[in-house]
Design a protein around this motif. Sequence first.
Motif, PDB file in Angstrom:
ATOM      1  N   TRP A 294     -20.925   2.308  -8.228  1.00 60.35           N
ATOM      2  CA  TRP A 294     -20.651   3.446  -7.363  1.00 60.35           C
ATOM      3  C   TRP A 294     -21.927   4.067  -6.818  1.00 60.35           C
ATOM      4  CZ3 TRP A 294     -16.396   4.237  -4.916  1.00 60.35           C
ATOM      5  CH2 TRP A 294     -15.215   3.699  -5.418  1.00 60.35           C
ATOM      6  N   ALA A 295     -23.022   3.947  -7.576  1.00 65.01           N
ATOM      7  CA  ALA A 295     -24.314   4.403  -7.042  1.00 65.01           C
ATOM      8  C   ALA A 295     -24.683   3.599  -5.801  1.00 65.01           C
ATOM      9  CB  ALA A 295     -25.399   4.263  -8.104  1.00 65.01           C
ATOM     10  N   ILE A 296     -24.442   2.274  -5.857  1.00 65.66           N
ATOM     11  CA  ILE A 296     -24.720   1.433  -4.694  1.00 65.66           C
ATOM     12  C   ILE A 296     -23.765   1.773  -3.551  1.00 65.66           C
ATOM     13  CG2 ILE A 296     -24.829  -0.929  -3.824  1.00 65.66           C
ATOM     14  CD1 ILE A 296     -25.461  -1.868  -6.643  1.00 65.66           C
ATOM     15  N   VAL A 297     -22.494   2.009  -3.878  1.00 68.60           N
ATOM     16  CA  VAL A 297     -21.503   2.313  -2.844  1.00 68.60           C
ATOM     17  C   VAL A 297     -21.921   3.546  -2.041  1.00 68.60           C
ATOM     18  CG1 VAL A 297     -19.153   3.113  -2.430  1.00 68.60           C
ATOM     19  CG2 VAL A 297     -19.552   1.240  -4.030  1.00 68.60           C
ATOM     20  N   VAL A 298     -22.222   4.630  -2.749  1.00 71.52           N
ATOM     21  CA  VAL A 298     -22.571   5.875  -2.056  1.00 71.52           C
ATOM     22  C   VAL A 298     -23.867   5.706  -1.271  1.00 71.52           C
ATOM     23  CG1 VAL A 298     -23.174   8.304  -2.371  1.00 71.52           C
ATOM     24  CG2 VAL A 298     -21.345   7.284  -3.752  1.00 71.52           C
ATOM     25  N   THR A 299     -24.852   5.049  -1.873  1.00 80.03           N
ATOM     26  CA  THR A 299     -26.127   4.832  -1.184  1.00 80.03           C
ATOM     27  C   THR A 299     -25.938   3.974   0.059  1.00 80.03           C
ATOM     28  OG1 THR A 299     -27.228   4.933  -3.337  1.00 80.03           O
ATOM     29  CG2 THR A 299     -28.509   4.072  -1.497  1.00 80.03           C
ATOM     30  N   HIS A 300     -25.088   2.967  -0.058  1.00 77.44           N
ATOM     31  CA  HIS A 300     -24.806   2.078   1.066  1.00 77.44           C
ATOM     32  C   HIS A 300     -24.140   2.839   2.209  1.00 77.44           C
ATOM     33  CE1 HIS A 300     -23.652  -2.413   1.903  1.00 77.44           C
ATOM     34  NE2 HIS A 300     -24.167  -1.829   2.961  1.00 77.44           N
ATOM     35  N   VAL A 301     -23.176   3.696   1.875  1.00 76.44           N
ATOM     36  CA  VAL A 301     -22.504   4.503   2.884  1.00 76.44           C
ATOM     37  C   VAL A 301     -23.505   5.407   3.602  1.00 76.44           C
ATOM     38  CG1 VAL A 301     -20.871   6.402   3.235  1.00 76.44           C
ATOM     39  CG2 VAL A 301     -20.237   4.470   1.783  1.00 76.44           C
ATOM     40  N   CYS A 302     -24.356   6.065   2.823  1.00 81.32           N
ATOM     41  CA  CYS A 302     -25.320   7.003   3.414  1.00 81.32           C
ATOM     42  C   CYS A 302     -26.320   6.279   4.324  1.00 81.32           C
ATOM     43  CB  CYS A 302     -26.062   7.746   2.303  1.00 81.32           C
ATOM     44  SG  CYS A 302     -24.999   8.854   1.344  1.00 81.32           S
ATOM     45  N   HIS A 303     -26.751   5.111   3.892  1.00 83.88           N
ATOM     46  CA  HIS A 303     -27.659   4.325   4.739  1.00 83.88           C
ATOM     47  C   HIS A 303     -26.981   3.893   6.025  1.00 83.88           C
ATOM     48  CE1 HIS A 303     -29.127   0.341   6.124  1.00 83.88           C
ATOM     49  NE2 HIS A 303     -30.304   0.916   6.010  1.00 83.88           N
ATOM     50  N   ASN A 304     -25.743   3.422   5.908  1.00 80.39           N
ATOM     51  CA  ASN A 304     -25.067   2.886   7.082  1.00 80.39           C
ATOM     52  C   ASN A 304     -24.709   3.956   8.102  1.00 80.39           C
ATOM     53  OD1 ASN A 304     -25.290   0.341   6.068  1.00 80.39           O
ATOM     54  ND2 ASN A 304     -23.109  -0.128   6.123  1.00 80.39           N
ATOM     55  N   TRP A 305     -24.559   5.191   7.639  1.00 83.07           N
ATOM     56  CA  TRP A 305     -24.278   6.233   8.633  1.00 83.07           C
ATOM     57  C   TRP A 305     -25.432   6.325   9.638  1.00 83.07           C
ATOM     58  CZ3 TRP A 305     -19.879   9.195   9.279  1.00 83.07           C
ATOM     59  CH2 TRP A 305     -19.962  10.137  10.307  1.00 83.07           C
ATOM     60  N   SER A 306     -26.652   6.397   9.124  1.00 82.45           N
ATOM     61  CA  SER A 306     -27.814   6.449  10.016  1.00 82.45           C
ATOM     62  C   SER A 306     -27.988   5.142  10.773  1.00 82.45           C
ATOM     63  CB  SER A 306     -29.083   6.755   9.217  1.00 82.45           C
ATOM     64  OG  SER A 306     -29.007   8.011   8.592  1.00 82.45           O
ATOM     65  N   ASN A 307     -27.804   4.025  10.078  1.00 80.87           N
ATOM     66  CA  ASN A 307     -28.033   2.724  10.689  1.00 80.87           C
ATOM     67  C   ASN A 307     -27.072   2.480  11.843  1.00 80.87           C
ATOM     68  OD1 ASN A 307     -29.317   0.169  10.857  1.00 80.87           O
ATOM     69  ND2 ASN A 307     -27.687  -0.776   9.682  1.00 80.87           N
ATOM     70  N   TYR A 308     -25.782   2.755  11.635  1.00 79.65           N
ATOM     71  CA  TYR A 308     -24.795   2.510  12.683  1.00 79.65           C
ATOM     72  C   TYR A 308     -24.889   3.537  13.804  1.00 79.65           C
ATOM     73  CZ  TYR A 308     -22.590  -1.045   9.783  1.00 79.65           C
ATOM     74  OH  TYR A 308     -22.329  -2.170   9.051  1.00 79.65           O
ATOM     75  N   THR A 309     -25.283   4.758  13.464  1.00 82.32           N
ATOM     76  CA  THR A 309     -25.516   5.746  14.515  1.00 82.32           C
ATOM     77  C   THR A 309     -26.595   5.250  15.469  1.00 82.32           C
ATOM     78  OG1 THR A 309     -24.859   7.612  13.108  1.00 82.32           O
ATOM     79  CG2 THR A 309     -26.262   8.101  14.999  1.00 82.32           C
ATOM     80  N   LEU A 310     -27.652   4.670  14.912  1.00 80.31           N
ATOM     81  CA  LEU A 310     -28.738   4.163  15.748  1.00 80.31           C
ATOM     82  C   LEU A 310     -28.339   2.892  16.491  1.00 80.31           C
ATOM     83  CD1 LEU A 310     -31.684   4.790  13.261  1.00 80.31           C
ATOM     84  CD2 LEU A 310     -31.379   5.885  15.484  1.00 80.31           C
ATOM     85  N   LEU A 311     -27.644   1.990  15.813  1.00 78.75           N
ATOM     86  CA  LEU A 311     -27.267   0.730  16.451  1.00 78.75           C
ATOM     87  C   LEU A 311     -26.385   0.950  17.674  1.00 78.75           C
ATOM     88  CD1 LEU A 311     -26.515  -1.602  13.401  1.00 78.75           C
ATOM     89  CD2 LEU A 311     -28.353  -1.851  15.060  1.00 78.75           C
TER      90      LEU A 311
END
Length: 514
Positions: A294-311
């Motif tokens: 779940w630590a990876i899940v939450v971290t992955h979600v938080c990273h992807n928010w910025s990543n997909y916003t930029l993409l």
Amino acid sequence: MYRKEASRGGKLPCICSRRWILAYISFFGMFFLYATRVNMSVAIICMVRSGNGSLSSNQTRLGDDVSWPNQALPENHVEDDTCSKQDTSTSSAATKGEFDWDKPTRSRVLAMYFYGYIIMQIPGGWLAGRYGGRRVWGLAFFLLGLFTILTPVAARTSLAFVYVLRFLVGLSAGVTFPNMQSMWGRWAPPLERSKLITFCMAGPALGTIAGFALSGYLCAYGFDNGWGSIFYVFGVGTLAWVVLWFLLTADSPRDSSRISNAELEYIETEIGYKTNVQNTSTPWRAIFTSAPVWAIVVTHVCHNWSNYTLLTGLPTFMKEVLNFDIKQNGSLSAVPYLCAAFISIIAGQVADSLRSRAGLATVTVRKIMVVVAFSTIGSFLIGASFVTCEARHIAVVLLCFAVGGTGVTRAGFPVNHVDIAPRHAGVLYGITNTVATVPGMVAPLVAGALTPNKTAEEWQNVFYVCAAFSVLGSIMFLAFAKGEVQPWAREAGDRAAGEHSSTYRVMYSPKSRP
């Protein structure tokens, strides 16, 4: 080219080894994954007519998709010569647009990819663990290339057809990351894990560069009204990759007919189990109740928010706030991802060096990478949002640092899937990426909703949201991440990764590979 000497005077290949050949081919697979993902972000600017074809002749165009009456310019309008000139060229580039799609429609087209992408995450990881990643990834990318080539036909047929085809493109692409993680659970020795995986994950950054830069060029100068050529070029390139993939790769070291006995012995000794044994069961309950997961899940979600916003939003930000024309837009939107590609490779080398030479624990290295990355992303995105059009090249530099931070994350939580569950890394990544794909569906819509008037102040709010997710991801990973193989990820007969590696000897006599 060689890693260490063997007991009989031979040497173990490294740079030209089968595991590194897999990394090279996977790199280009990830390249085409992101090229076919982001090309729509640029192409859609060229596909849509200025003002959606519904504005009167007494309006002055300030961008591709909105105009303002001459007598009522918005408060944030800047009469700067450089900015206004770029607006004019952007407008002329948009005259080739064929479709009257409003902003909500365009947001839905961009988001539809992720509705298909999310579906195949867990099934893709399970299929790779059960049947091997080579066939699953190869077949999926054949369909990805085919659907990409058909996109211009779909756009000229009906909007509904575009929605369906972008959904299918996402569906085909969805197996990629789980398959890659599953294969590296069988191919990557622990102390080479960071560098191998981060090398592959430099592919998305360069694929994004090609998707932005080449799409911008093809939009202006390509065939089939410019934007159509974008999909033909990347679709054919994806199909060419499929041929190389089937020719040069294998599901596991023991399934490879070209691997040396030295390399096979080294990989399996370091990993701790026979690599061609496919998973017969998955510890679902243990996975879903694991705090490190779940630590990876939450971290992955938080990273992807910025990543997909930029993409999905970076070309729009370049146009609406910084007022770059379409040719400059594609090229400059790509520059930050060039930084991310190089930083990703460097981060992998640094992470493995910190583990092997400095003696830092795996979990410590992963946490360092995540915190450094998220701090960089959040702070520089906010900084870029305050730069005005007159100093827009400074904004490009700040965006380079922000997107470069996403390269540092590659040596953090993505590799952590293989750290804690190498046998089940594909399924594990499928689970975390399923949840982490939600930002891909939501972030473009949120960005569109937060920027109705396309002002710099509205884009600041978009980047504030990204920074908040970065803070949350750092806190969760620091609190709950682990670096060792979890008990539920082991099976009877497995050794600890690297066990007996200090007395490892390469045997060159012929042997069977059961």
